[in-house]
Design an enzyme around this catalytic site. Structure first.
Site, PDB file in Angstrom:
ATOM      1  N   GLY A  27       0.773  -1.176   0.208  1.00 24.83           N
ATOM      2  CA  GLY A  27       0.011  -0.070   0.048  1.00 24.83           C
ATOM      3  C   GLY A  27       0.803   1.232   0.047  1.00 24.83           C
ATOM      4  O   GLY A  27       2.119   1.334   0.389  1.00 24.83           O
ATOM      5  N   ARG A  31      -2.304   8.258   4.131  1.00 20.76           N
ATOM      6  CA  ARG A  31      -2.412   9.020   5.017  1.00 20.76           C
ATOM      7  C   ARG A  31      -1.111   9.185   5.754  1.00 20.76           C
ATOM      8  O   ARG A  31      -1.367  10.229   6.761  1.00 20.76           O
ATOM      9  CB  ARG A  31      -3.451   8.198   6.173  1.00 20.76           C
ATOM     10  N   GLY A  99      -6.543  -3.582  -2.761  1.00 22.55           N
ATOM     11  CA  GLY A  99      -7.268  -3.931  -1.588  1.00 22.55           C
ATOM     12  C   GLY A  99      -6.299  -5.186  -0.935  1.00 22.55           C
ATOM     13  O   GLY A  99      -5.627  -6.040  -1.653  1.00 22.55           O
ATOM     14  N   GLY A 164     -11.530  -2.391  11.361  1.00 27.21           N
ATOM     15  CA  GLY A 164     -12.719  -3.418  11.038  1.00 27.21           C
ATOM     16  C   GLY A 164     -13.234  -3.913  12.339  1.00 27.21           C
ATOM     17  O   GLY A 164     -12.574  -4.193  13.212  1.00 27.21           O
ATOM     18  N   GLU A 179     -15.744  -3.302   7.930  1.00 30.95           N
ATOM     19  CA  GLU A 179     -14.889  -2.256   7.951  1.00 30.95           C
ATOM     20  C   GLU A 179     -15.698  -0.741   8.447  1.00 30.95           C
ATOM     21  O   GLU A 179     -16.847  -0.488   8.129  1.00 30.95           O
ATOM     22  CB  GLU A 179     -14.512  -1.666   6.316  1.00 30.95           C
ATOM     23  N   ASN A 401      48.787  18.366  26.576  1.00 33.82           N
ATOM     24  CA  ASN A 401      47.735  19.346  26.833  1.00 33.82           C
ATOM     25  C   ASN A 401      47.679  20.302  25.905  1.00 33.82           C
ATOM     26  O   ASN A 401      48.682  21.028  25.509  1.00 33.82           O
ATOM     27  CB  ASN A 401      48.153  19.900  28.607  1.00 33.82           C
ATOM     28  N   SER A 429      48.182  28.583  25.396  1.00 33.63           N
ATOM     29  CA  SER A 429      46.540  28.925  25.048  1.00 33.63           C
ATOM     30  C   SER A 429      46.687  29.710  23.643  1.00 33.63           C
ATOM     31  O   SER A 429      47.687  30.322  23.334  1.00 33.63           O
ATOM     32  CB  SER A 429      46.278  29.942  26.180  1.00 33.63           C
TER      33      SER A 429
HETATM   34  C1  UD1 Z   1      -6.892  -3.110   7.504  1.00 36.72           C
HETATM   35  C2  UD1 Z   1      -8.290  -4.020   7.746  1.00 36.72           C
HETATM   36  C3  UD1 Z   1      -8.908  -3.790   8.975  1.00 36.72           C
HETATM   37  C4  UD1 Z   1      -8.108  -3.720  10.379  1.00 36.72           C
HETATM   38  C5  UD1 Z   1      -6.886  -2.877  10.030  1.00 36.72           C
HETATM   39  C6  UD1 Z   1      -5.959  -3.258  11.349  1.00 36.72           C
HETATM   40  C7  UD1 Z   1      -8.975  -4.521   5.275  1.00 36.72           C
HETATM   41  C8  UD1 Z   1      -9.810  -4.380   4.451  1.00 36.72           C
HETATM   42  N1  UD1 Z   1      -8.952  -3.710   6.713  1.00 36.72           N
HETATM   43  O1  UD1 Z   1      -7.383  -1.712   7.524  1.00 36.72           O
HETATM   44  O2  UD1 Z   1     -10.057  -4.540   9.172  1.00 36.72           O
HETATM   45  O3  UD1 Z   1      -8.842  -3.278  11.233  1.00 36.72           O
HETATM   46  O4  UD1 Z   1      -6.174  -3.075   8.950  1.00 36.72           O
HETATM   47  O5  UD1 Z   1      -4.902  -2.326  11.176  1.00 36.72           O
HETATM   48  O6  UD1 Z   1      -8.092  -5.437   5.318  1.00 36.72           O
HETATM   49  N2  UD1 Z   1      -1.913  -3.478   1.250  1.00 36.72           N
HETATM   50  C9  UD1 Z   1      -1.477  -4.049   0.367  1.00 36.72           C
HETATM   51  N3  UD1 Z   1      -2.251  -4.095  -1.044  1.00 36.72           N
HETATM   52  C10 UD1 Z   1      -3.226  -3.145  -1.228  1.00 36.72           C
HETATM   53  C11 UD1 Z   1      -3.838  -2.608  -0.045  1.00 36.72           C
HETATM   54  C12 UD1 Z   1      -3.127  -2.798   1.250  1.00 36.72           C
HETATM   55  O7  UD1 Z   1      -0.427  -4.627   0.276  1.00 36.72           O
HETATM   56  O8  UD1 Z   1      -3.922  -3.233  -2.168  1.00 36.72           O
HETATM   57  C13 UD1 Z   1      -1.321  -3.505   2.589  1.00 36.72           C
HETATM   58  C14 UD1 Z   1      -0.838  -2.207   3.338  1.00 36.72           C
HETATM   59  O9  UD1 Z   1       0.584  -1.874   2.769  1.00 36.72           O
HETATM   60  C15 UD1 Z   1      -0.904  -2.649   4.664  1.00 36.72           C
HETATM   61  C16 UD1 Z   1      -1.798  -3.630   4.816  1.00 36.72           C
HETATM   62  O10 UD1 Z   1      -2.032  -4.014   3.579  1.00 36.72           O
HETATM   63  O11 UD1 Z   1       0.382  -2.510   5.100  1.00 36.72           O
HETATM   64  C17 UD1 Z   1      -3.276  -2.822   5.262  1.00 36.72           C
HETATM   65  O12 UD1 Z   1      -3.608  -1.840   4.481  1.00 36.72           O
HETATM   66  P1  UD1 Z   1      -4.272  -0.440   5.121  1.00 36.72           P
HETATM   67  O13 UD1 Z   1      -4.752   0.293   4.081  1.00 36.72           O
HETATM   68  O14 UD1 Z   1      -3.463   0.120   5.959  1.00 36.72           O
HETATM   69  O15 UD1 Z   1      -5.885  -1.231   5.675  1.00 36.72           O
HETATM   70  P2  UD1 Z   1      -6.507  -0.540   7.038  1.00 36.72           P
HETATM   71  O16 UD1 Z   1      -7.332   0.372   6.539  1.00 36.72           O
HETATM   72  O17 UD1 Z   1      -5.481  -0.460   8.042  1.00 36.72           O
HETATM   73 CA    CA Z   2      -3.522  -0.258   8.290  1.00 35.88          CA
END
Ligand code: UD1
Ligand code: CA
Length: 485
Positions: A27, A31, A99, A164, A179, A401, A429
């Site tokens: 990801g 944020r 996702g 979630g 979620e 020194n 000095s």
């Molecule tokens: C996710 C969970 C949520 C949980 C929370 C805990 C889902 C849909 N939601 O939400 O239920 O409470 O984590 O921290 O799973 N990532 C990928 N590829 C993608 C999207 C994300 O590799 O296409 C990776 C991101 O790099 C990250 C992780 O998955 O390390 C979680 O993604 P993030 O967007 O942070 O999910 P949350 O909204 O935190």
């Molecule tokens: Ca997260």
């Protein structure tokens, strides 16, 4: 035996199915509002994903697959360079971040997973840096004992916002995960949250992932929806609750990063205090994950120890020191000092207000005092540089020194040159030692000397005495200038 060892032993004994792990780290981390991939933001000097991987490799794993995407190259390189493990680690790329469900599918498509294997797979994310190995082991153990298709690590949070929510059925199993953006008011009131850390029967996970659709507020393939898919196929999904809810903290923005770092720092400090280090004010003592401290070290408030810094037994550091990649011997005292890539011996006293730049080596029993800067300098055993000096590209002999206000003029405008001061020499000095120059063993220099030629051992070099011209002012000034002196 402590809880961690027990948990790891238990999961090893139960290893009747091979265990693998898939770490989701593709990801963007929107944020964070950062050009750096989220999982590479450091906590206590170590990139976030490495905190997760350091704990993961404590488990008996057959392999680890890391799903990379955003900043794939730098994430891969950082992990390859910094993760110490015997476990095979593979990187697979998720080209479009569609996702967490899609990311998990990409991970399972990695090589090394044989398609009908009956193994378990831990799925976790790269953004939960506070996770502990014993919690992962307990999750895998629970999964095996219940023989569930999926086991979700959950936690009860005072403020579940953003996570979630876990919807349980009447028998305590997990019915589904909803979620935050998709939840109704009743669901939002639930405080048990999904950690995004799971253990799955891989043979059941792969087909379940193929049945996900992106029909939700975010238009993504949610890994969380796998719960419902498995349930509707008649499989069991259970929850394992983390004992310490802070462990599952997910870092999505910089405020959460700061919160996680504060917790991690407190953990690091507690560990060192258990090992015999004292800290006057642990909340204002900052020790990187990679630092080594020996027993009876005392860290005073405002001390920041970074990188590969090592502090020897009984040394007292602080208040207000920042030491980066610096090695300190035993029984040394350092206050109000910044040091980078320096080596400091036993029984040395340094500070206050000292800057030790890279290549500084200070031998046992030496003293570097107030307002002194050193760089690429060797200060010999028992030598003293007590006040207001610059010592660069220099070797100061044992017992020598250096007088207050002395500088090594090491730069001729083009190149740097070396200064050597012999054993037990006495530099007066406010001297300027114009490099390259050598002051021999036991030699002396007078106050204010500009030493531009070598001084033989035992000699005295007297410098630039001010000549006095009587009546100079009167002779030079005409009547229309300023008033009489
Ligand atoms: C996710 C969970 C949520 C949980 C929370 C805990 C889902 C849909 N939601 O939400 O239920 O409470 O984590 O921290 O799973 N990532 C990928 N590829 C993608 C999207 C994300 O590799 O296409 C990776 C991101 O790099 C990250 C992780 O998955 O390390 C979680 O993604 P993030 O967007 O942070 O999910 P949350 O909204 O935190
Ligand atoms: Ca997260």
């Amino acid at each position: 035996m402590n809880g961690r060892d027990e948990a790891l032993e238990e999961v090893t004994e139960l290893a009747y199915r091979p265990l693998a792990a898939v770490v989701l780290a593709a990801g963007e981390g929107t944020r964070m509002r950062s050009a750096t991939p989220k999982v590479l933001h450091p906590l206590c000097g170590r990139p976030m994903i490495l905190h997760v991987l350091d704990r993961l490799v404590e488990l008996p794993l057959a392999r680890i697959v890391i799903v990379v995407g955003h900043g794939a190259e730098s994430v891969t390189k950082t992990v390859q360079e910094q993760l110490a493990t015997e476990t095979p680690v593979e990187f697979v790329e998720q080209r479009r971040q569609r996702g967490t469900g899609d990311a998990a599918s990409v991970g399972l498509a990695g090589s090394g997973f044989d398609l009908d294997g009956e193994d378990d797979v831990l799925v976790l994310t790269g953004d939960t840096p506070l996770l502990r190995a014993e919690t992962l082991a307990a999750l895998a153990t629970e999964h095996r004992l219940t023989d569930a298709a999926a086991t979700v690590l959950t936690a009860d949070l005072d403020d579940p916002f953003g996570y979630g929510r876990v919807i349980r059925d009447e028998r305590g199993g997990v019915e589904r995960i909803v979620e935050q953006p998709d939840a109704n008011d009743a669901e939002l009131a639930i405080t048990e949250v999904n950690s995004s850390i799971y253990c799955f029967r891989r043979g059941l996970l792969a087909p379940a992932l193929r049945r996900l659709d992106p029909e939700n507020v975010q238009g993504e393939y949610y890994l969380t929806d796998v719960v419902e898919v498995l349930r509707s196929a008649g499989h069991l999904v259970v929850a394992a609750q983390a004992d310490d809810p802070t462990e599952i903290l997910g870092v999505n923005d910089r405020a959460q990063l700061a919160t996680a770092e504060t917790i991690l720092r407190a953990r690091i400090n507690r560990r060192w205090m258990r090992e015999g280090v004292s800290m006057t004010d642990p909340e204002h003592t900052y020790v990187d994950a990679s630092v080594e401290l020996e027993p009876e070290v005392a860290l005073l408030p405002g001390t920041i120890l970074e990188g590969r810094t090592v502090i020897g037994a009984r040394s007292v550091i602080g208040p207000h020191c920042r030491l980066v990649d610096t090695i300190v011997g035993d029984g040394t005292t350092i206050e109000h000092t910044v040091a980078k890539e320096a080596e400091i011996g036993d029984g040395v006293t340094i500070g206050p207000w000292v800057s030790l730049r890279p290549g500084t080596r200070i031998a046992a029993g030496a003293h570097v005092g107030t307002f002194v800067e050193t760089k690429n300098a060797e200060i010999g055993e028992g030598a003293k540089v007590p006040h207001l000096a610059y010592v660069g590209d220099a070797e100061i002999g044992p017992g020598a020194n250096i007088g207050a206000g002395t500088i090594t003029a090491n730069y001729d405008g083009r190149a740097k040159h070396r200064t050597k001061v012999g054993r037990d020499a006495r530099i007066g000095s406010n001297n300027v030692l114009v490099a390259p120059v050598e002051v021999g063993d036991g030699a002396y220099t007078g106050a204010g000397a500009v030493v531009s030629r070598d001084v033989p051992p035992g000699a005295l070099a007297k410098g630039v005495p001010a000549r006095i011209e009587e009546g100079w002012v009167k002779a030079k000034r005409t009547d229309d200038e300023d008033e009489e002196p």
